[in-house]
Design a protein around this motif. Structure first.
Motif, PDB file in Angstrom:
ATOM      1  N   PRO A 146       0.840  -1.210   0.000  1.00 34.70           N
ATOM      2  CA  PRO A 146       0.000   0.000   0.000  1.00 34.70           C
ATOM      3  C   PRO A 146       0.871   1.255   0.000  1.00 34.70           C
ATOM      4  CG  PRO A 146      -0.058  -1.072   2.160  1.00 34.70           C
ATOM      5  CD  PRO A 146       0.707  -1.974   1.229  1.00 34.70           C
ATOM      6  N   VAL A 147       0.351   2.278  -0.616  1.00 34.47           N
ATOM      7  CA  VAL A 147       1.068   3.544  -0.700  1.00 34.47           C
ATOM      8  C   VAL A 147       0.908   4.274   0.627  1.00 34.47           C
ATOM      9  CG1 VAL A 147       1.172   5.764  -1.902  1.00 34.47           C
ATOM     10  CG2 VAL A 147       0.664   3.677  -3.171  1.00 34.47           C
ATOM     11  N   ARG A 148       2.012   4.774   1.156  1.00 30.23           N
ATOM     12  CA  ARG A 148       1.968   5.548   2.394  1.00 30.23           C
ATOM     13  C   ARG A 148       1.772   7.025   2.023  1.00 30.23           C
ATOM     14  NH1 ARG A 148       1.632   2.756   6.867  1.00 30.23           N
ATOM     15  NH2 ARG A 148       3.070   1.034   7.077  1.00 30.23           N
ATOM     16  N   VAL A 149       0.722   7.618   2.559  1.00 31.45           N
ATOM     17  CA  VAL A 149       0.422   9.009   2.273  1.00 31.45           C
ATOM     18  C   VAL A 149       0.685   9.817   3.538  1.00 31.45           C
ATOM     19  CG1 VAL A 149      -1.373  10.645   1.582  1.00 31.45           C
ATOM     20  CG2 VAL A 149      -1.336   8.357   0.602  1.00 31.45           C
ATOM     21  N   LEU A 150       1.432  10.906   3.366  1.00 33.41           N
ATOM     22  CA  LEU A 150       1.753  11.787   4.478  1.00 33.41           C
ATOM     23  C   LEU A 150       0.695  12.890   4.534  1.00 33.41           C
ATOM     24  CD1 LEU A 150       3.833  12.637   6.649  1.00 33.41           C
ATOM     25  CD2 LEU A 150       4.973  13.962   4.879  1.00 33.41           C
ATOM     26  N   TYR A 151      -0.074  12.910   5.643  1.00 34.30           N
ATOM     27  CA  TYR A 151      -1.128  13.900   5.814  1.00 34.30           C
ATOM     28  C   TYR A 151      -0.659  15.028   6.711  1.00 34.30           C
ATOM     29  CZ  TYR A 151      -4.529  10.794   3.657  1.00 34.30           C
ATOM     30  OH  TYR A 151      -5.210  10.017   2.768  1.00 34.30           O
ATOM     31  N   CYS A 152      -1.027  16.231   6.354  1.00 31.88           N
ATOM     32  CA  CYS A 152      -0.697  17.412   7.150  1.00 31.88           C
ATOM     33  C   CYS A 152      -1.637  17.458   8.362  1.00 31.88           C
ATOM     34  CB  CYS A 152      -0.856  18.672   6.307  1.00 31.88           C
ATOM     35  SG  CYS A 152      -0.632  20.195   7.228  1.00 31.88           S
TER      36      CYS A 152
END
Length: 189
Positions: free
Chosen positions: A7-13
């Protein structure tokens, strides 16, 4: 057998709750900038340059406030304060001018709009009262399309208003008053 895709790791603000690469389209990008510089510098390399430039500006300002310029010499004249908008753009100083425009509505009714009186130190509420009394019409202070306040006066009073403005408020020179006719700005003098 093929490998199972990860799975793609998404960095959330944490400030705007958008993915880091979309923070610039969020509600308040200025608040997100420090977090982005610290946690996602590869996404916004311009922010790192901007942060470094701000640090340099702070040091220069501190030196100049003590009487030393960045090149080591004492300053000869005080620097004018420049207002910066978000994104580092410099805000232009507004020209001091009064703009009078006649707006026709319902084919026969006119409204005369006076913009820019506040730039000469005139209180718009007082101006609307005086204009209403002088021309025996309704006058009010309203927000215009550019979110700036202006005085709206009922009726076509554009023929007498220049003389009244220059007599009532001597700080307003006649060469700073303009009419808008057919979409062009025309000097009143």
């Amino acid at each position: 057998m093929a490998e199972k895709p990860q799975p793609v790791r998404v960095l959330y603000c944490p400030l705007c709750s958008l993915p880091a690469e979309y923070c610039e389209f969020g509600p308040d990008f200025e608040k997100c900038k420090p977090w982005l510089v610290q946690n996602a510098p590869e996404l916004y390399p311009d922010l790192i340059k901007e942060a470094n430039a701000k640090e340099t500006d702070k040091v220069t300002d501190q030196l100049e406030s003590t009487g030393i310029s960045s090149d080591g010499a004492t300053p000869s004249a005080p620097k004018q304060e420049v207002r910066r908008l978000p994104g580092g753009k410099i805000k232009k100083k507004e020209k001091q001018e009064v703009v009078i425009e006649k707006v026709v509505r319902n084919k026969r009714k006119c409204i005369t709009t006076v913009k820019g009186l506040e730039l000469f130190g005139v209180k718009l509420s007082d101006a609307s009262k005086k204009l209403g009394k002088k021309f025996a019409t309704g006058a009010s202070v309203v927000k215009g399309p550019t979110e700036k306040e202006q005085v709206d006066v009922q009726g076509d009073i554009s023929y007498d208003i220049v003389e009244f403005i220059t007599e009532t408020w001597p700080d307003v020179p006649e060469n700073a008053i303009f009419f808008i006719e057919d979409g062009r700005k025309v000097p009143a003098a």
